[in-house]
Design a protein around this motif. Structure first.
Motif: not given
Length: 456
Positions: A62-81
């Protein structure tokens, strides 16, 4: 100083200091020291570390995915994937990688035998992009660690939070000091790092311009380089295809990661017999794409990675229309504080248009009509890129034609092109050279040593 800005609202997330020359030197020293010991480590120890790193990714998903979503805008679902895909890569190389390093033996016609050994070489520099900020790096980290090499990462300026987490996961898994390190430096520092004798090779994923610069720098030092550059992949649909499935996957291919993927289907090349039917279905589906808060599960896509990136795409659309292309709908900046834009379709793009030599890194599809398979292949190859391709046909002979004649490093048949830990990934022409992933990716930065033995 690096500033991390959330493209969903334009707000600054954090600031990260740039490394000084002395700090870079310290990291290079640590990398060299780590390599002296890691190169001699049993492959089983390397594989065990990969499993521990995978466990860190799982525990911090969750922590990793949220960082990617915040920094470059990908959806949280795709970041988890994306994080899940990284975990799969670590496990793949941990479980199957050791067999890829077992020496091979060949009998020689002159008597005796030749053994092929894959041996590590040293510290490899990775220059990586922001669009898949974990996956692009992990497909370098995992084989690098298993090979007995060490890694240094120069990540994109706008994902420094992700870059720090990438190093943190490796350290938390118990890796030796210096085995994998993040270098918070800007592009101007790369040439000197490549020139350092402690760096043996370079891998880059990015733009043509970045690829040419890094390849030139590495070439001057006679160091190997692997390049994965841009693409404008064809997505070809023939009459025998399942049209509804092809349309659904064409939309997914074009809008995944808000269209910011090298292997997104960007040019939809459709046989004339089904062109109008495809256009009608594809238009309906693209108009229904919802751009919105990347943390909202209802959003099909988030913002582009930055306002600068959105402006680049908008300018490409202006120039495309000046060149004779027709924008059917979409392609507009959406109101609000974020770097959002609507999905759209371009038609009637001239085949000699400068746009054919560019990559649209946003949710805009180009649609072309092809009279037959020969014309479909001509349109597909009428670009300087050769990364991936996707073809939709149930005709076995057509499939073989596409496999043989499409100028690309990869072709997916009746599916959307995607990368996976098991299969080599890379392109030809101006899309780069060399391969990542699979057995070939593991061997790219290893010394293939031939050992001759006498008979007996």
């Amino acid at each position: 100083m690096f500033k991390s800005v959330n493209p969903a609202n334009g707000q600054e997330i954090a600031a990260y200091p740039e490394l000084s020359g002395a700090e870079v030197e310290d990291k290079l020293h640590k990398a060299a020291e780590a390599y002296r010991h890691w190169r001699e480590s049993p492959v089983s120890e390397r594989a065990a570390l990969l499993k521990k790193i995978a466990a860190q990714y799982e525990a911090n998903k969750d922590r990793l995915a949220r960082m990617a979503t915040m920094e470059m805008g990908k959806t949280y679902a795709s970041a988890v994937g994306e994080v899940d895909k990284c975990i799969a890569a670590f496990h793949h190389y941990a479980e199957h990688g050791p067999a890829m390093l077992v020496p091979l033996r060949h009998a020689l016609s002159t008597g005796g035998s030749a053994e092929l050994h894959w041996l590590p070489q040293g510290a490899v520099l990775a220059v990586m992009p922001w669009n898949f900020p974990y996956w692009q790096v992990v497909r370098f980290i995992a084989p690098t660690i298993l090979a007995g090499n060490v890694g240094l990462l120069k990540h994109a300026s706008n994902v420094q939070g992700v870059a720090g987490l990438l190093e943190e996961m490796v350290v938390a898994a118990g890796a030796p000091v210096g085995l994998f390190q993040n270098l918070s430096v800007k592009s101007k520092a790369v040439a000197d790092i490549i020139a350092d004798d402690r760096i043996v090779a370079v891998t880059l994923t990015g733009s043509e311009g970045a690829g040419m610069a890094v390849a030139g720098q590495a070439g001057r030092q006679l160091k190997k380089v692997v390049l994965e550059l841009g693409g404008s992949d064809p997505f070809i649909v023939m009459p025998s295809a399942d049209l509804d499935t092809a349309v659904r996957m064409a939309v997914k291919a074009r809008i995944q990661n808000t269209g910011q993927s090298c292997i997104c289907g960007k040019r939809m090349i459709v046989h004339a017999d089904i062109y109008e039917a495809f256009l009608a279905k594809f238009s309906t589906a693209m108009k229904a794409v919802k751009a919105g808060d990347p943390m909202d599960p209802a959003s099909d896509m988030g913002p582009l990675s930055s306002f600068e990136q959105r402006d680049t795409v908008l300018q490409q659309l202006v120039e495309a229309r000046q060149q004779g292309a027709k924008l059917l709908f979409g392609g507009e900046a959406l109101p609000g504080p974020g770097a959002y834009m609507s999905a759209g379709i371009l038609t009637e793009v001239p085949l000699d248009s400068p746009l054919m030599h560019e990559e649209i890194f946003g949710p805009i599809a180009m649609l072309f009509r092809a009279a037959n398979i020969d014309e479909a292949i001509r349109i597909a190859n009428n670009i300087p890129f050769g990364l991936g391709s996707s073809v939709w046909t149930n005709d076995a002979q057509e499939q073989q034609r596409f496999i043989r004649d499409i100028q690309a490093g990869m072709t997916a048949i009746n599916q959307m092109l995607a990368s996976s830990p098991e299969a080599p990934f890379g392109g030809i022409k101006r899309s780069g050279h060399g391969r990542e992933l699979g057995t070939h990716g593991l061997h790219e930065f290893m010394n293939l040593k031939t050992v001759l033995r006498v008979a007996g």
